[in-house]
Design an enzyme around this catalytic site. Structure first.
Site, PDB file in Angstrom:
ATOM      1  N   HIS A  66     -45.674 -12.393  90.029  1.00 12.31           N
ATOM      2  CA  HIS A  66     -46.118 -13.770  89.747  1.00 12.31           C
ATOM      3  C   HIS A  66     -45.267 -14.387  88.629  1.00 12.31           C
ATOM      4  O   HIS A  66     -44.844 -15.537  88.707  1.00 12.31           O
ATOM      5  CB  HIS A  66     -47.585 -13.770  89.299  1.00 12.31           C
ATOM      6  CG  HIS A  66     -48.559 -13.259  90.320  1.00 12.31           C
ATOM      7  ND1 HIS A  66     -49.244 -12.078  90.171  1.00 12.31           N
ATOM      8  CD2 HIS A  66     -48.965 -13.763  91.511  1.00 12.31           C
ATOM      9  CE1 HIS A  66     -50.040 -11.883  91.197  1.00 12.31           C
ATOM     10  NE2 HIS A  66     -49.890 -12.891  92.037  1.00 12.31           N
ATOM     11  N   GLN A  90     -59.638 -17.788 102.915  1.00 17.05           N
ATOM     12  CA  GLN A  90     -58.531 -17.028 103.530  1.00 17.05           C
ATOM     13  C   GLN A  90     -58.867 -15.545 103.693  1.00 17.05           C
ATOM     14  O   GLN A  90     -58.030 -14.774 104.151  1.00 17.05           O
ATOM     15  CB  GLN A  90     -57.239 -17.205 102.734  1.00 17.05           C
ATOM     16  CG  GLN A  90     -57.207 -16.504 101.385  1.00 17.05           C
ATOM     17  CD  GLN A  90     -55.958 -16.864 100.610  1.00 17.05           C
ATOM     18  OE1 GLN A  90     -55.804 -17.987 100.149  1.00 17.05           O
ATOM     19  NE2 GLN A  90     -55.033 -15.923 100.476  1.00 17.05           N
ATOM     20  N   LYS A 178     -42.519 -11.874  99.333  1.00 19.98           N
ATOM     21  CA  LYS A 178     -43.402 -10.726  99.596  1.00 19.98           C
ATOM     22  C   LYS A 178     -44.390 -11.068 100.728  1.00 19.98           C
ATOM     23  O   LYS A 178     -44.666 -10.276 101.605  1.00 19.98           O
ATOM     24  CB  LYS A 178     -44.135 -10.371  98.312  1.00 19.98           C
ATOM     25  CG  LYS A 178     -45.488  -9.745  98.458  1.00 19.98           C
ATOM     26  CD  LYS A 178     -45.418  -8.276  98.254  1.00 19.98           C
ATOM     27  CE  LYS A 178     -46.729  -7.532  98.273  1.00 19.98           C
ATOM     28  NZ  LYS A 178     -47.914  -8.237  98.594  1.00 19.98           N
TER      29      LYS A 178
HETATM   30  P1  AMP Z   1     -51.217 -13.905  95.271  1.00 25.96           P
HETATM   31  O1  AMP Z   1     -51.817 -14.021  93.917  1.00 25.96           O
HETATM   32  O2  AMP Z   1     -51.168 -12.526  95.800  1.00 25.96           O
HETATM   33  O3  AMP Z   1     -51.809 -14.911  96.234  1.00 25.96           O
HETATM   34  O4  AMP Z   1     -49.695 -14.328  95.110  1.00 25.96           O
HETATM   35  C1  AMP Z   1     -49.326 -15.550  94.534  1.00 25.96           C
HETATM   36  C2  AMP Z   1     -47.854 -15.760  94.779  1.00 25.96           C
HETATM   37  O5  AMP Z   1     -47.110 -14.702  94.169  1.00 25.96           O
HETATM   38  C3  AMP Z   1     -47.483 -15.749  96.262  1.00 25.96           C
HETATM   39  O6  AMP Z   1     -46.505 -16.755  96.500  1.00 25.96           O
HETATM   40  C4  AMP Z   1     -46.918 -14.371  96.457  1.00 25.96           C
HETATM   41  O7  AMP Z   1     -46.002 -14.286  97.531  1.00 25.96           O
HETATM   42  C5  AMP Z   1     -46.225 -14.146  95.123  1.00 25.96           C
HETATM   43  N1  AMP Z   1     -46.045 -12.714  94.891  1.00 25.96           N
HETATM   44  C6  AMP Z   1     -46.998 -11.751  94.956  1.00 25.96           C
HETATM   45  N2  AMP Z   1     -46.439 -10.542  94.747  1.00 25.96           N
HETATM   46  C7  AMP Z   1     -45.118 -10.744  94.562  1.00 25.96           C
HETATM   47  C8  AMP Z   1     -43.995  -9.880  94.300  1.00 25.96           C
HETATM   48  N3  AMP Z   1     -44.137  -8.573  94.218  1.00 25.96           N
HETATM   49  N4  AMP Z   1     -42.786 -10.439  94.158  1.00 25.96           N
HETATM   50  C9  AMP Z   1     -42.624 -11.785  94.261  1.00 25.96           C
HETATM   51  N5  AMP Z   1     -43.631 -12.649  94.498  1.00 25.96           N
HETATM   52  C10 AMP Z   1     -44.866 -12.140  94.648  1.00 25.96           C
END
Ligand code: AMP
Length: 310
Positions: A66, A90, A178
């Protein structure tokens, strides 16, 4: 604004001793908003002052993945806003929603220490004052892979992202590769709704052992955490050897290799066209394919992906 002062007084005694002190003072003016009304006022003010808004939507339980999105937004000169909202629409699996890790205080601390300007941490009533009944038509993009195994997931993603875009009105929004299929869905949503938001995809950040960083990694029991890096290691190996095998052989090999020790269970592994997400039967001539995988490590579902270069 973050002001950092590094202070290194060096005291030399008898020519051999050096005392090294580091004092860091962080004066941080990151602001946290909980309501749409207060955030809207702030965004209006920033826009009037001529700032560009960079937006990073998250569900919290933040990690370096993040943070990398925040850095990219900052690097591109934006006022950066991170939203933290675990979006119920979701989650097709309500148990997954219930156990999703939440720690707002820690998240705010991480963002404060990583150059973020604004945080938006609304509750459900702020995002959905009324139930959101919108149905988005994404065709194949939403029906394969994650869409097949998590029915309704991408409709929920589109609902929350479009609602957040309406509130935040960003110039650019940053999403991680990711969640490759999610990124494709967001791009398509922007296209079909004629949204002016620019979407930027960002590289996957991994642990030292290769495991893609994920909020869900914190939920892995020790034995599963130990095995989980094997997912990426296997994908990597597949990309190195893929020229000698055809696509169905590679798919079979990846699934069998990951499942060989009986600890990890592959839900799907597919090699698809990067734009259409249609499953490929033969290797394309250009670098347009990606391998996407979902694996159960016990009850915890992990996803990852890797480019297959021609
Ligand atoms: P989430 O909180 O899992 O919904 O993720 C929020 C954002 O962070 C989304 O755009 C994800 O794709 C991105 N994200 C989550 N994990 C990673 C990672 N390991 N590397 C890069 N971006 C990430």
């Amino acid at each position: 604004m973050t002001l950092k002062i590094y202070f290194y007084p060096k005291v030399f005694g008898c020519g051999v001793q050096e005392y090294f002190f580091t004092l860091r003072f962080f004066f941080t003016a990151m602001e946290v908003f909980y309501t749409v009304q207060s955030l809207t006022k702030k965004i209006k003010q920033l826009k009037q002052e001529g700032f560009k808004i960079g937006f990073v939507p998250t569900m919290g339980a933040l990690h370096q993945g993040h943070v990398s999105l925040v850095y990219l937004s900052q690097k591109e000169g934006n006022k950066t806003i991170v939203s933290i909202f675990v979006n119920p629409t979701q989650f097709n699996d309500k148990k997954d929603l219930a156990r999703y890790p939440r720690n707002l205080e820690k998240d705010i601390e991480i963002l404060k220490n990583n150059e973020c300007d604004l945080v938006f941490a609304p509750d459900e009533k702020e995002i959905y004052p009324e139930p959101d009944n919108r149905i988005f038509e994404f065709g194949t993009l939403a029906s394969v892979m994650e869409g097949k195994f998590r029915p309704g997931h991408f409709n929920g993603v589109a609902q929350v992202v479009s609602r957040l875009f309406d509130i935040v009105k960003p110039d650019t929004a940053y999403f991680g590769n990711k969640d490759f299929q999610q990124l494709a869905i967001v791009r398509e949503m922007v296209r079909i709704t004629n949204s002016p938001v620019k979407i930027t995809g960002c590289p996957i950040v991994r642990e030292a052992d290769g495991l893609a960083m994920s909020s869900r990694n914190a939920l892995l029991e020790t034995n599963y955490r130990k095995e989980a890096p094997f997912i990426y290691q296997t994908l990597k190996k597949a990309t190195l050897e893929h020229k000698e095998k055809n696509i169905s052989e590679i798919k079979k090999w990846v699934i069998e290799t990951i499942e060989a020790n009986g600890i990890l269970k592959v839900e799907y592994f597919d090699i698809v066209d990067k734009n259409s997400l249609i499953s490929l039967q033969t290797w394309p001539e250009k670098d347009t394919c990606i391998g996407c995988i979902a694996v159960f490590a016990g009850k915890i579902r992990l996803i990852d992906n890797i480019d297959f270069e021609s």
